[in-house]
Design an enzyme around this catalytic site. Structure first.
Site, PDB file in Angstrom:
ATOM      1  N   ARG A  22       0.993  -1.402  -0.067  1.00 15.39           N
ATOM      2  CA  ARG A  22      -0.010  -0.087   0.050  1.00 15.39           C
ATOM      3  C   ARG A  22       0.956   1.395  -0.017  1.00 15.39           C
ATOM      4  O   ARG A  22       1.577   1.615   1.122  1.00 15.39           O
ATOM      5  CB  ARG A  22      -1.042   0.087   1.235  1.00 15.39           C
ATOM      6  CG  ARG A  22      -1.836   1.173   1.581  1.00 15.39           C
ATOM      7  CD  ARG A  22      -2.851   1.220   0.505  1.00 15.39           C
ATOM      8  NE  ARG A  22      -3.885   0.323   0.412  1.00 15.39           N
ATOM      9  CZ  ARG A  22      -4.660  -0.043  -0.285  1.00 15.39           C
ATOM     10  NH1 ARG A  22      -4.929   0.659  -1.502  1.00 15.39           N
ATOM     11  NH2 ARG A  22      -5.529  -0.868  -0.175  1.00 15.39           N
TER      12      ARG A  22
ATOM     13  N   ARG B  84       1.336  -6.373  -9.662  1.00 13.48           N
ATOM     14  CA  ARG B  84       1.749  -5.884  -8.316  1.00 13.48           C
ATOM     15  C   ARG B  84       1.970  -6.517  -7.467  1.00 13.48           C
ATOM     16  O   ARG B  84       2.320  -6.274  -6.245  1.00 13.48           O
ATOM     17  CB  ARG B  84       0.719  -4.678  -8.430  1.00 13.48           C
ATOM     18  CG  ARG B  84      -0.620  -4.977  -7.767  1.00 13.48           C
ATOM     19  CD  ARG B  84      -1.461  -3.933  -7.209  1.00 13.48           C
ATOM     20  NE  ARG B  84      -2.894  -4.294  -6.933  1.00 13.48           N
ATOM     21  CZ  ARG B  84      -3.805  -3.610  -6.257  1.00 13.48           C
ATOM     22  NH1 ARG B  84      -3.339  -2.454  -5.558  1.00 13.48           N
ATOM     23  NH2 ARG B  84      -4.818  -4.038  -5.939  1.00 13.48           N
TER      24      ARG B  84
ATOM     25  N   HIS C 144       0.402   3.602 -10.349  1.00 13.03           N
ATOM     26  CA  HIS C 144      -0.551   4.061  -9.358  1.00 13.03           C
ATOM     27  C   HIS C 144       0.192   4.920  -8.212  1.00 13.03           C
ATOM     28  O   HIS C 144       0.203   4.399  -7.123  1.00 13.03           O
ATOM     29  CB  HIS C 144      -1.137   2.841  -8.930  1.00 13.03           C
ATOM     30  CG  HIS C 144      -2.242   2.965  -7.702  1.00 13.03           C
ATOM     31  ND1 HIS C 144      -2.508   3.910  -6.748  1.00 13.03           N
ATOM     32  CD2 HIS C 144      -3.688   2.151  -7.781  1.00 13.03           C
ATOM     33  CE1 HIS C 144      -3.516   3.706  -6.222  1.00 13.03           C
ATOM     34  NE2 HIS C 144      -4.238   2.917  -6.686  1.00 13.03           N
TER      35      HIS C 144
ATOM     36  N   ASP D  36     -12.291  10.057  -6.626  1.00 12.01           N
ATOM     37  CA  ASP D  36     -11.773   8.824  -7.519  1.00 12.01           C
ATOM     38  C   ASP D  36     -12.123   8.954  -8.911  1.00 12.01           C
ATOM     39  O   ASP D  36     -13.377   8.624  -9.114  1.00 12.01           O
ATOM     40  CB  ASP D  36     -12.553   7.416  -6.653  1.00 12.01           C
ATOM     41  CG  ASP D  36     -12.030   6.300  -7.309  1.00 12.01           C
ATOM     42  OD1 ASP D  36     -11.072   6.250  -8.175  1.00 12.01           O
ATOM     43  OD2 ASP D  36     -12.141   5.127  -6.745  1.00 12.01           O
TER      44      ASP D  36
ATOM     45  N   GLU E  50      -2.410   9.143 -11.119  1.00 13.74           N
ATOM     46  CA  GLU E  50      -1.796   7.734 -11.593  1.00 13.74           C
ATOM     47  C   GLU E  50      -1.821   7.800 -13.388  1.00 13.74           C
ATOM     48  O   GLU E  50      -2.976   8.228 -13.819  1.00 13.74           O
ATOM     49  CB  GLU E  50      -2.827   6.833 -11.189  1.00 13.74           C
ATOM     50  CG  GLU E  50      -3.241   6.779  -9.700  1.00 13.74           C
ATOM     51  CD  GLU E  50      -4.306   5.630  -9.419  1.00 13.74           C
ATOM     52  OE1 GLU E  50      -4.601   4.637 -10.014  1.00 13.74           O
ATOM     53  OE2 GLU E  50      -4.742   5.979  -8.470  1.00 13.74           O
TER      54      GLU E  50
HETATM   55  C1  BG6 Z   1      -7.567   3.738  -7.522  1.00 18.08           C
HETATM   56  C2  BG6 Z   1      -8.966   3.331  -8.042  1.00 18.08           C
HETATM   57  O1  BG6 Z   1      -6.666   3.571  -8.600  1.00 18.08           O
HETATM   58  O2  BG6 Z   1      -6.947   2.578  -6.594  1.00 18.08           O
HETATM   59  C3  BG6 Z   1      -9.704   3.347  -6.738  1.00 18.08           C
HETATM   60  O3  BG6 Z   1      -9.484   4.580  -8.769  1.00 18.08           O
HETATM   61  C4  BG6 Z   1      -9.146   2.224  -5.661  1.00 18.08           C
HETATM   62  O4  BG6 Z   1     -10.894   2.906  -7.033  1.00 18.08           O
HETATM   63  C5  BG6 Z   1      -7.736   2.603  -5.374  1.00 18.08           C
HETATM   64  O5  BG6 Z   1     -10.070   2.241  -4.578  1.00 18.08           O
HETATM   65  C6  BG6 Z   1      -7.176   1.503  -4.726  1.00 18.08           C
HETATM   66  O6  BG6 Z   1      -7.261   0.306  -4.982  1.00 18.08           O
HETATM   67  P1  BG6 Z   1      -6.586  -0.947  -4.371  1.00 18.08           P
HETATM   68  O7  BG6 Z   1      -7.018  -2.376  -5.142  1.00 18.08           O
HETATM   69  O8  BG6 Z   1      -4.990  -0.789  -4.186  1.00 18.08           O
HETATM   70  O9  BG6 Z   1      -7.184  -0.869  -2.855  1.00 18.08           O
END
Ligand code: BG6
Length: 330
Positions: free
Chosen positions: A67, A90, A168, A213, A272
């Site tokens: 994360r 990922r 991302h 978002d 992103e």
């Molecule tokens: C973003 C999406 O790119 O990633 C969101 O637009 C999403 O909708 C976020 O909640 C996090 O995603 P994840 O799968 O890493 O929890």
């Protein structure tokens, strides 16, 4: 991999014994890349300040993606499709690519590492396409961070494949309420919070006071994130990636994520660089090449006109130097 005098590339163990590569530049800046996910988890400037956000609750353990940092979303952005959310690149273990085909881009005097992802037998069961994904992570002499992705269809059955993609990137910000994003004003976006309905951005710049978002469409090659409190600006430059996702989960969603602190939404922002609205199709033998370059400027910079709007006299020379370096690169 490049290792020259006073610059270095080191492979070492990171959290939970996962392999990571550390890139160090002569000016003191650095970056870290985990082989798990081909995931950049750190990018520091010459003063050792962290520029990316990684959650204090991030789980560095498969199959959970890390994360924070720069997860790679491939071959599917989000959960629209048959695959797990944001695809599987990922949360797979990449290898160091010791002998990649030549990159046309100039990496002389730069520190970089090449990584490679190929599908396993298990991956082929969920996405029946053979591919080679080559990632080059480069740290430039001024501490800029560049990610180049080359994805090739290596299917031998003559079939094309189609995918969506995103870098991302989680940027570290002082206080999300004091941050603005420039470069996306007046553009159309799909609102992920409203079934991807299409809207047009109205304001001067994007500011944040609740969950956001969105997938901005047909975006320019440069986007800036202005952090007023830290008096610094991130500049994202992208090639071949028309879309830009802007995401901050805010308080409610933050609480629902097990690998994210309740208040951490205040200190992060995802912008992103992506290819989502128009998925990419590659025929066998074809390669898709895109890149994202991140620069940091110590003072506020307007993406449109390259103007410094706040500066102290003491730092003026340094700011001008950085802008000249930045402009000469582009
Ligand atoms: C973003 C999406 O790119 O990633 C969101 O637009 C999403 O909708 C976020 O909640 C996090 O995603 P994840 O799968 O890493 O929890």
């Amino acid at each position: 991999m490049s290792t020259t005098e006073n610059k270095s590339v080191e492979i070492t163990k990171g959290i939970n014994g996962l392999d990571k590569v550390i890139l160090r530049e002569i000016n003191g800046s650095s970056a870290e890349v985990y082989l798990y996910g081909g995931h950049v988890t750190s990018w520091k400037n010459e003063h050792g300040e962290e520029l990316l956000f990684v959650s204090s609750k991030a789980i560095f353990k498969p199959p959970k993606a890390i994360r924070g940092g720069i997860p790679l979303c491939f071959p599917q952005f989000s959960n629209l499709g048959t695959l797990e959310a944001h695809g599987f690149a990922r949360n797979r273990v990449w290898t160091v690519d010791i002998d990649p085909p030549p990159f046309p881009s100039n990496t002389t005097n730069r520190v970089f590492v090449d990584l490679l992802l190929k599908p396993t037998e298990e991956d082929l069961k969920i996405w029946p396409h053979s591919f080679e994904y080559r990632l080059r992570v480069t740290l430039g002499p001024a501490g800029d961070l560049m990610l180049t992705s080359r994805i090739r269809n290596t299917n031998t059955d003559g079939k094309p494949f189609t995918f969506t993609f995103a870098y991302h990137t989680y940027f570290s910000v002082s206080d999300i309420s004091e941050v603005r994003v420039e470069g996306l004003e007046t553009l159309d976006f799909l609102d992920n919070m409203k079934n991807r309905e299409r809207y047009t951005e109205q304001g001067d710049a994007i500011t944040f006071e609740s969950e956001v978002d969105r997938i901005y469409l047909s975006t320019p090659t440069k986007i800036a994130i202005l952090d007023h409190e830290k008096k610094r600006t991130f500049v994202i430059r992208k090639d071949g990636l028309p879309d830009a996702v802007v995401w901050n989960p805010w308080d409610k969603k933050a609480k629902s994520m097990t690998d994210f602190g309740d208040d951490e939404y205040k200190h992060m922002l995802c912008v992103e660089a992506a290819a989502i609205e128009k998925p990419i199709t590659l025929k066998p033998g074809e390669e898709w090449k895109v890149r994202q370059e991140l620069n940091i400027l110590a003072h506020q910079y307007h993406v449109q006109d390259c103007v410094v709007v706040k500066e102290s006299k003491a730092n003026a020379r340094e700011v001008v130097k950085k802008i000249l370096i930045f402009c000469s690169l582009h």
